[in-house]
Write a protein that holds these residues in place. Structure first.
Motif, PDB file in Angstrom:
ATOM      1  N   ASP A 113       0.812  -1.208   0.000  1.00  0.00           N
ATOM      2  CA  ASP A 113       0.000   0.000   0.000  1.00  0.00           C
ATOM      3  C   ASP A 113       0.850   1.265   0.000  1.00  0.00           C
ATOM      4  O   ASP A 113       0.449   2.288  -0.576  1.00  0.00           O
ATOM      5  N   ALA A 114       2.011   1.230   0.637  1.00  0.00           N
ATOM      6  CA  ALA A 114       2.872   2.409   0.655  1.00  0.00           C
ATOM      7  C   ALA A 114       3.305   2.785  -0.758  1.00  0.00           C
ATOM      8  O   ALA A 114       3.333   3.968  -1.131  1.00  0.00           O
ATOM      9  N   ALA A 115       3.652   1.777  -1.563  1.00  0.00           N
ATOM     10  CA  ALA A 115       4.057   2.038  -2.942  1.00  0.00           C
ATOM     11  C   ALA A 115       2.882   2.552  -3.766  1.00  0.00           C
ATOM     12  O   ALA A 115       3.015   3.504  -4.549  1.00  0.00           O
ATOM     13  N   LEU A 116       1.714   1.938  -3.606  1.00  0.00           N
ATOM     14  CA  LEU A 116       0.537   2.383  -4.344  1.00  0.00           C
ATOM     15  C   LEU A 116       0.121   3.790  -3.936  1.00  0.00           C
ATOM     16  O   LEU A 116      -0.301   4.596  -4.778  1.00  0.00           O
ATOM     17  N   ASP A 117       0.268   4.099  -2.648  1.00  0.00           N
ATOM     18  CA  ASP A 117      -0.010   5.462  -2.195  1.00  0.00           C
ATOM     19  C   ASP A 117       0.893   6.462  -2.896  1.00  0.00           C
ATOM     20  O   ASP A 117       0.440   7.506  -3.386  1.00  0.00           O
ATOM     21  N   ARG A 118       2.191   6.153  -2.935  1.00  0.00           N
ATOM     22  CA  ARG A 118       3.156   7.082  -3.525  1.00  0.00           C
ATOM     23  C   ARG A 118       2.927   7.251  -5.027  1.00  0.00           C
ATOM     24  O   ARG A 118       3.006   8.356  -5.557  1.00  0.00           O
ATOM     25  N   LEU A 119       2.622   6.171  -5.702  1.00  0.00           N
ATOM     26  CA  LEU A 119       2.457   6.239  -7.149  1.00  0.00           C
ATOM     27  C   LEU A 119       1.122   6.842  -7.560  1.00  0.00           C
ATOM     28  O   LEU A 119       1.051   7.545  -8.579  1.00  0.00           O
ATOM     29  N   MET A 154       4.150  18.102 -24.708  1.00  0.00           N
ATOM     30  CA  MET A 154       3.768  18.629 -23.398  1.00  0.00           C
ATOM     31  C   MET A 154       5.017  19.048 -22.641  1.00  0.00           C
ATOM     32  O   MET A 154       6.144  18.704 -23.034  1.00  0.00           O
ATOM     33  N   LEU A 155       4.816  19.783 -21.578  1.00  0.00           N
ATOM     34  CA  LEU A 155       5.875  20.116 -20.638  1.00  0.00           C
ATOM     35  C   LEU A 155       5.543  19.477 -19.305  1.00  0.00           C
ATOM     36  O   LEU A 155       4.369  19.388 -18.923  1.00  0.00           O
ATOM     37  N   ILE A 156       6.570  19.047 -18.584  1.00  0.00           N
ATOM     38  CA  ILE A 156       6.372  18.498 -17.244  1.00  0.00           C
ATOM     39  C   ILE A 156       7.379  19.142 -16.302  1.00  0.00           C
ATOM     40  O   ILE A 156       8.591  18.935 -16.452  1.00  0.00           O
ATOM     41  N   ASN A 157       6.884  19.949 -15.362  1.00  0.00           N
ATOM     42  CA  ASN A 157       7.767  20.474 -14.332  1.00  0.00           C
ATOM     43  C   ASN A 157       8.132  19.344 -13.379  1.00  0.00           C
ATOM     44  O   ASN A 157       7.318  18.461 -13.089  1.00  0.00           O
ATOM     45  N   LEU A 158       9.354  19.410 -12.873  1.00  0.00           N
ATOM     46  CA  LEU A 158       9.899  18.278 -12.124  1.00  0.00           C
ATOM     47  C   LEU A 158      10.752  18.790 -10.976  1.00  0.00           C
ATOM     48  O   LEU A 158      11.549  19.723 -11.154  1.00  0.00           O
ATOM     49  N   GLY A 159      10.573  18.196  -9.825  1.00  0.00           N
ATOM     50  CA  GLY A 159      11.385  18.575  -8.672  1.00  0.00           C
ATOM     51  C   GLY A 159      10.782  18.020  -7.397  1.00  0.00           C
ATOM     52  O   GLY A 159      10.107  16.984  -7.411  1.00  0.00           O
ATOM     53  N   TYR A 160      11.043  18.716  -6.296  1.00  0.00           N
ATOM     54  CA  TYR A 160      10.491  18.346  -4.994  1.00  0.00           C
ATOM     55  C   TYR A 160       9.425  19.378  -4.638  1.00  0.00           C
ATOM     56  O   TYR A 160       9.727  20.548  -4.405  1.00  0.00           O
ATOM     57  N   ALA A 202       3.685   9.372 -19.374  1.00  0.00           N
ATOM     58  CA  ALA A 202       3.061   8.825 -18.162  1.00  0.00           C
ATOM     59  C   ALA A 202       4.060   8.000 -17.368  1.00  0.00           C
ATOM     60  O   ALA A 202       4.077   8.050 -16.126  1.00  0.00           O
ATOM     61  N   TYR A 203       4.909   7.233 -18.073  1.00  0.00           N
ATOM     62  CA  TYR A 203       5.951   6.491 -17.356  1.00  0.00           C
ATOM     63  C   TYR A 203       6.881   7.455 -16.620  1.00  0.00           C
ATOM     64  O   TYR A 203       7.338   7.174 -15.509  1.00  0.00           O
ATOM     65  N   LEU A 204       7.154   8.613 -17.227  1.00  0.00           N
ATOM     66  CA  LEU A 204       8.037   9.589 -16.583  1.00  0.00           C
ATOM     67  C   LEU A 204       7.416  10.093 -15.284  1.00  0.00           C
ATOM     68  O   LEU A 204       8.107  10.232 -14.265  1.00  0.00           O
ATOM     69  N   ILE A 205       6.121  10.367 -15.308  1.00  0.00           N
ATOM     70  CA  ILE A 205       5.449  10.846 -14.096  1.00  0.00           C
ATOM     71  C   ILE A 205       5.528   9.797 -12.997  1.00  0.00           C
ATOM     72  O   ILE A 205       5.872  10.099 -11.850  1.00  0.00           O
ATOM     73  N   ASP A 247       8.332  15.019  -7.547  1.00  0.00           N
ATOM     74  CA  ASP A 247       6.974  15.425  -7.879  1.00  0.00           C
ATOM     75  C   ASP A 247       6.966  15.989  -9.298  1.00  0.00           C
ATOM     76  O   ASP A 247       7.996  16.426  -9.824  1.00  0.00           O
ATOM     77  N   THR A 248       5.777  15.985  -9.906  1.00  0.00           N
ATOM     78  CA  THR A 248       5.664  16.468 -11.281  1.00  0.00           C
ATOM     79  C   THR A 248       4.485  17.400 -11.435  1.00  0.00           C
ATOM     80  O   THR A 248       3.528  17.359 -10.657  1.00  0.00           O
TER      81      THR A 248
END
Length: 204
Positions: free
Chosen positions: A15-21, A176-182, A138-141, A150-151
């Protein structure tokens, strides 16, 4: 040698992994002042590259804009509502596709003449490249979330200008553009409603 990293078929993530993803992650609109290293970007691409695409065509192309010079060039192409979040994001990914992805197919899909499936039909090739590169976005996200990032994906930008400024020599086309960071989670919006199963899915 056998691949010892393959998970046992049928194994469910905890569940922790599913929560994060999926369950607890949100689109980021504000960012911590915390850099994303080039090593992390390379690791992220390594995950993206493993995701399936039709005939392993791998048409997605990714420009990781993270230098002040790159951001200065990119910002005028972004819509007003996306300016601040793009300016402050450690990285903005230009997601694109290579219209001539099929030139790599003799190496990527060597057990068939897959190149010939696309060379005679430009419309089919571009549709396939767009579809599969969007899947790779989507794989990148999901890969970014798996690495603790975070994206913030965005469609509000001038793709023609982005192509001219960043992709001209390659011939790639941005999607598309995807912002990426924390992300700064103190400024993250709550989860918006989603359609239920019976509204968006069917059993046939």
């Amino acid at each position: 040698m056998p691949d010892t990293h393959v998970t046992t078929p049928g194994t469910r993530l905890d569940d922790a992994a599913l929560d994060r993803l999926f369950r607890t992650s949100r689109t980021a609109n504000a960012w911590q002042d915390r850099p994303v290293t080039d090593e992390t970007l390379r690791e992220l691409y390594g995950l993206v590259a493993l995701g399936p695409t039709s005939a392993n065509q791998s048409p997605g192309r990714f420009v990781f804009v993270r230098s002040p010079e790159g951001k200065e060039k990119l910002l005028p192409t972004v819509s007003a509502g996306n300016q601040d979040k793009t300016r402050t994001a450690p990285v903005t990914v230009i997601v694109a596709f290579d219209p001539q992805f099929y030139e790599h197919l003799p190496r990527l899909f060597p057990h068939a003449d897959a190149r010939s499936w696309f060379t005679g039909n430009a419309a089919f090739a571009e549709r396939s490249a767009f579809m599969n590169s969007t899947m790779q976005a989507a794989y990148l996200i999901l890969g970014a979330r798996a690495l603790g990032l975070d994206t913030g994906p965005m469609a509000g930008f001038d793709s023609k200008k982005v192509d001219e400024l960043f992709l001209g020599e390659s011939g790639w086309k941005s999607t598309m553009l995807i912002n990426l960071g924390y992300g700064d989670h103190s400024k993250t919006f709550g989860r918006l409603p989603r359609l239920g199963f019976d509204e968006a899915a069917a059993l046939a």
